[in-house]
Design a protein around this motif. Structure first.
Motif, short mmCIF file in Angstrom:
data_model
loop_
_atom_site.label_atom_id
_atom_site.label_comp_id
_atom_site.label_asym_id
_atom_site.label_seq_id
_atom_site.Cartn_x
_atom_site.Cartn_y
_atom_site.Cartn_z
N LEU A 38 -106.20 -114.07 38.38
CA LEU A 38 -105.27 -112.83 38.56
C LEU A 38 -104.34 -113.21 39.59
N ASP A 39 -104.36 -114.00 40.48
CA ASP A 39 -103.48 -114.23 41.64
C ASP A 39 -103.47 -115.61 42.17
N ASP A 40 -102.75 -115.74 43.36
CA ASP A 40 -102.79 -116.79 44.01
C ASP A 40 -104.22 -117.33 44.84
N THR A 41 -105.27 -116.80 44.74
CA THR A 41 -106.39 -117.10 45.41
C THR A 41 -107.35 -118.12 44.86
N PHE A 42 -107.89 -119.01 45.26
CA PHE A 42 -109.11 -119.77 44.65
C PHE A 42 -109.91 -119.96 45.62
N VAL A 43 -111.10 -120.57 45.11
CA VAL A 43 -112.57 -120.58 45.86
C VAL A 43 -113.02 -122.07 45.64
N SER A 44 -113.63 -122.58 46.43
CA SER A 44 -114.33 -124.19 46.28
C SER A 44 -115.70 -124.08 46.72
N SER A 45 -116.42 -124.86 46.40
CA SER A 45 -117.85 -125.10 46.98
C SER A 45 -117.93 -126.46 47.25
N SER A 46 -118.99 -126.91 48.12
CA SER A 46 -119.00 -128.23 48.67
C SER A 46 -120.48 -128.37 49.13
N LEU A 47 -120.73 -129.89 49.25
CA LEU A 47 -121.97 -130.11 49.77
C LEU A 47 -122.11 -130.02 51.25
N ASP A 48 -121.22 -129.44 51.90
CA ASP A 48 -121.41 -128.92 53.45
C ASP A 48 -122.02 -127.67 53.22
N LYS A 49 -122.46 -127.15 52.21
CA LYS A 49 -123.29 -125.84 52.09
C LYS A 49 -122.60 -124.62 52.38
N THR A 58 -102.36 -124.07 38.92
CA THR A 58 -102.22 -122.66 39.61
C THR A 58 -101.72 -121.78 38.58
N HIS A 59 -101.02 -120.69 38.84
CA HIS A 59 -100.28 -119.83 37.82
C HIS A 59 -99.05 -120.36 37.64
N ARG A 60 -98.54 -121.72 38.16
CA ARG A 60 -97.06 -122.20 37.79
C ARG A 60 -97.44 -123.34 37.36
N SER A 61 -96.92 -123.77 36.26
CA SER A 61 -97.44 -125.00 35.58
C SER A 61 -96.97 -126.10 35.90
N ASN A 62 -95.99 -126.49 36.76
CA ASN A 62 -95.77 -127.61 37.60
C ASN A 62 -96.59 -127.73 38.88
N ASN A 63 -97.24 -126.67 39.31
CA ASN A 63 -98.02 -126.63 40.47
C ASN A 63 -99.50 -126.77 40.28
N ILE A 64 -100.10 -127.77 40.91
CA ILE A 64 -101.44 -128.09 40.79
C ILE A 64 -102.44 -128.13 42.25
N ASP A 102 -101.84 -121.43 31.92
CA ASP A 102 -102.19 -119.93 31.55
C ASP A 102 -101.82 -119.76 30.25
N GLN A 103 -100.70 -120.20 29.74
CA GLN A 103 -100.01 -120.06 28.26
C GLN A 103 -100.86 -121.05 27.23
N GLY A 104 -101.50 -121.83 27.60
CA GLY A 104 -101.94 -122.95 26.72
C GLY A 104 -101.15 -124.22 26.36
#
Length: 318
Positions: free
Chosen positions: A120-131, A74-80, A33-35
């Motif tokens: 903004l927060d701890d949510t995330f979204v993914s998309s896949s070849l499973d449609k 994520t919004h924590r620099s040590n967590n991915i 987030d902070q670059g």
């Protein structure tokens, strides 16, 4: 908001640090987030965090069992987060400093093509070849909701800067816009993007919003990028001038002030286009091979690029 970058300042930027640890191409670059830190994931099954301020490699971990792609802070620099490339199609949540997995997100049944963390927060979204497009929260391994895309042809997603709107690209031809509050009700906009100048549409490789929310950049595996109006999803400019004869998936980026777009080329150059005119205004020269990914820091005057090597670009000191 990031201060406006003058063309003169951008043109002065050069390769300042080069890292050669990887043995295969880097498949993702992300800034925290902070670059201050940069994450890479590579086809050699390694992930690395670099300190953008000191220009040094901070840490390396390997995912030999599952592979790794689409590495994201994520919004924590040590967590991915990262996706698997073998054994299963799970998304994995890792504490990077002690190389420990914190959680696994299992629901996709085919390759994950895009992974985006909410601004903004701890949510995330993914998309896949499973449609499917799936919605997640870091605090629970269970899928929080999903969209059936009705097509396994290259679904890609992107958050707008407010995290209130989700863009979904499908079939390399269509953009659908969803309200994050009411995505279950279907898209509030669906637009076919017709490029009448090509016989076969190129494969889309990533969608990104500009920081002002006005534009969407569609990167492709061809010699064209599409700059799209984010309000009505029509093509504003076809950005051209770079080359990609082997149809390698490319990932360009906006500059943080939403004035320019950058992308690599098979001649090793990184091209810079003016958003207002759609014209190429500069070439950055260092790479010998195609820089597949270009990513600008969200907070500082610095960008990164990669082929097999990882490169930081900075302006000369004043």
């Amino acid at each position: 908001m990031f201060e406006q970058l003058s063309l003169e300042l951008l043109q002065s930027m050069g390769a300042s640090k080069v890292f050669k640890e990887n043995t295969r191409p880097i498949n993702a670059i992300d800034f925290d987030d902070q670059g201050g830190f940069t994450l890479t994931s590579s086809d050699d099954e390694s992930m690395r965090i670099y300190n953008a301020n000191s220009g040094k490699l901070q840490n390396t971990v390997y995912s030999k069992k599952y592979g790794c792609s689409l590495g994201r802070f994520t919004h924590r620099s040590n967590n991915i987060l990262h996706c698997s490339t073998k054994n299963d199609d799970s998304i994995r949540y890792m504490s990077f400093h002690d190389n420990k997995y914190l959680s696994y997100f299992k629901a996709h049944t085919d390759k994950v093509l895009s992974l985006e963390v909410s601004p903004l927060d701890d949510t995330f979204v993914s998309s896949s070849l499973d449609k499917t497009v799936r919605f997640w929260d870091l605090n629970t391994p269970n899928c929080a909701g999903f969209i059936n895309t009705d097509s396994a042809i290259n679904p890609l997603v992107a958050f707008d800067p407010s995290a209130q709107v989700l863009a979904l690209g499908t079939g390399n031809t269509t953009i659908r816009m969803y309200s994050m509050k009411n995505y279950g009700q279907g898209p509030f906009l669906s637009q076919l993007l017709e490029d009448t100048l090509v016989a076969v549409p190129p494969q889309w490789t990533r969608l990104q919003f500009s920081n002002d929310g006005k534009y969407i950049l569609i990167s492709t595996n061809s010699n064209v990028l599409y700059l799209v109006d984010a309000y009505d999803a029509v093509i504003v400019h076809r950005l051209m001038g770079h080359s990609n004869p082997l149809n390698i998936p490319l990932e360009g980026c906006f500059t943080p002030d939403a004035k320019y777009v950058m992308c690599g080329s098979s001649d090793g150059k990184i091209h810079l286009w003016d958003i207002k005119t759609g014209q190429k205004v500069h070439d950055f020269v260092y790479h010998k091979d195609l820089p597949r990914i270009v990513k600008f820091s969200p907070r500082t005057c610095l960008f990164a690029s990669s082929d097999t090597n990882f490169v930081y670009w900075t302006a000369p000191p004043k």
